[in-house]
Design an enzyme around this catalytic site. Structure first.
Site: not given
Ligand code: ATP
Ligand code: MG
Length: 447
Positions: A142, A63, A65
């Protein structure tokens, strides 16, 4: 220094295209379309978060962003296929068939008195809804590895918090003061473990240190969110690594308290062996692109808790069948307080448990009824796993393996013969000795 958070020092480092490995080939064509369109509209356009991180370590992001300085309304004006979502923070979703590209306006994580942010006494963030600069947007994320911005204008990576170096060193490092950040959102503890497991990173020492102490805060997190997080921990192909890390960082007892307690009191280690074998099987299925089910996963994760409850109830003299139902309900109800397992998963999970005791039954009618049970296959696969904990089930496995292969008539004849004791005579070259039914034997031993 940013004005927002005195604990975070930022300085911009630009990593030009020829010094990093993120290529447009790693990015979905739809995400690229969104990035280019924003740029043509005169806005800043960046890929951010997991996609940049995963592409940097050679993974294949799924995915994408996008972060921009365009407001949600400005984004909507650029795309026909765009809808705005979210009350807490408005986001744009640009929809291409089944693929959705999430476009978020840079936001700050500040309490500027505007009233758009509320924090509860424990420090947990309840609302945040303030637009900000790209720098603000970086520091509210995070982990440093999650705060890298891939700029479509020159294909460089913008790093405000040292994330590029941390990715090179395979480190998950929280941005800012770890304890504060975990108190704001305890799920970050699970994310640290999950991302480290997925990427084979280490959790940086200061980021790891407060986790065991703060683990109980997870009890305050929304159960629906913990359910989603569990699916990502255990059904994404790195369940064994996730489990071992949860244990190592003291998070297992916060997430699955009764399982953690049951494992601790199971001296032989048989229950843990079975659990790890089941998780390894799940990882294998994900690697083979085979389906995995949350019901089976939770049947596995909570099996130690179920066995423990069952033994306690039986020790109090409760009849086996009744004790099994009670134990299944007890474990489910207790666990639901923490993780919101939907009924469409918790019911088949309980069936998988309750069917276990029926594998020792050999009466013709019961055998056929079990074979045609909609949950037979899952329950049988579960029985196979139990073999890793105890050899006691070898005869049952053997019987049901054959029963599935035989025609109905052949099975019928065999059961008939065994029921009349023919199977126990040595001249008939019996396929298998009839196993005496012991009431409740399936789980009485607790493993
Ligand atoms: P994956 O998709 O592999 O689970 P991801 O890092 O992309 O990992 P997502 O939940 O898609 O996780 O979140 C996208 C982005 O949003 C993260 O990379 C981070 O920058 C931010 N983010 C997500 N959750 C949090 C949180 N709890 N606190 C702060 N920032 C967050
Ligand atoms: Mg993600």
């Amino acid at each position: 220094m940013t004005p927002q958070d005195p604990n975070v020092t930022t300085s911009l480092r630009v990593i030009p295209r020829d010094q990093h490995s993120v290529s447009r080939k790693d990015i979905s064509p739809n995400a690229l379309r969104v990035l280019y369109r924003l740029r043509e509209g005169g806005f800043g356009a960046f890929l951010v978060g997991g996609a940049v991180r995963d592409a940097l370590v050679g993974g294949h992001p799924k995915d994408f962003d996008v972060a921009t300085d365009a407001t949600p309304e400005q984004v909507r004006a650029l795309f026909r296929n765009c809808r705005l979502i979210g009350r807490r923070f408005r986001l744009a979703h640009v929809v291409f068939g089944r693929e959705i590209i999430e476009v978020a306006t840079f936001r700050a994580n500040i309490d500027d008195g505007s009233g758009d942010r509320e924090t509860h006494e424990g420090g947990r963030v309840l609302r945040d809804n303030v637009f900000g600069s790209i720098e603000d947007d970086a520091v509210r994320r995070d982990f440093t590895a999650n705060a890298l911005y891939y700029a479509i204008e020159d294909f460089s990576i913008r790093d405000y918090v040292g994330g590029f170096e941390d990715v090179q060193n395979r480190l998950m490092r929280l941005i800012g003061d770890p304890e504060t950040r975990y108190r704001e959102d305890p799920v970050r503890m699970l994310r640290a473990v999950r991302l480290a497991a997925k990427l084979d990173f280490e959790i940086e020492a200061a980021t790891a240190a407060p986790i065991p102490m703060l683990a109980p805060l997870l009890a305050e997190s929304a159960p629906a969110r913990l359910f989603e997080e569990c699916l990502k921990l255990f059904l994404s192909g790195h369940a064994v690594a996730s489990f071992e890390r949860l244990e190592r960082h003291g998070l297992l007892s916060a997430l699955l308290p009764e399982t953690a307690a049951a494992l601790a009191s199971n001296r032989s280690g048989a229950l843990r062996r079975m659990l790890l074998a089941g998780l390894a099987g799940t990882d294998q299925r994900v690697a083979n692109d085979e389906p995995v089910s949350p019901a089976f996963l939770f049947a596995l994760l909570l099996w130690p808790a179920y066995c423990r409850s069952l033994m306690a109830l039986q020790a109090r003299g409760m009849h086996t069948a009744e004790a099994q139902r009670r134990a299944a309900d007890q474990v489910t109800v207790h666990q639901l307080q923490r993780i919101a397992l939907p009924r469409r998963f918790s019911l088949p999970m309980q069936e998988i448990w309750l069917l276990q005791s029926r594998f020792s039954q050999r009466q013709r009618k019961r055998v056929f009824r079990l074979l045609s049970h909609p949950r037979f296959r899952a329950a049988y696969d579960f029985l196979l796993l139990r073999l890793t904990a105890s050899n006691e089930h070898a005869a049952d496995v053997e019987f049901w393996r054959e029963a599935q292969l035989e025609s109905g008539d052949a099975l019928s004849a065999r059961l008939e013969a065994e029921a009349h004791g023919d199977g126990d005579t040595d001249d008939a070259a019996p396929r298998k000795r009839r196993r005496r039914r012991r009431s409740g034997s399936a789980v009485a031993a607790g493993e």
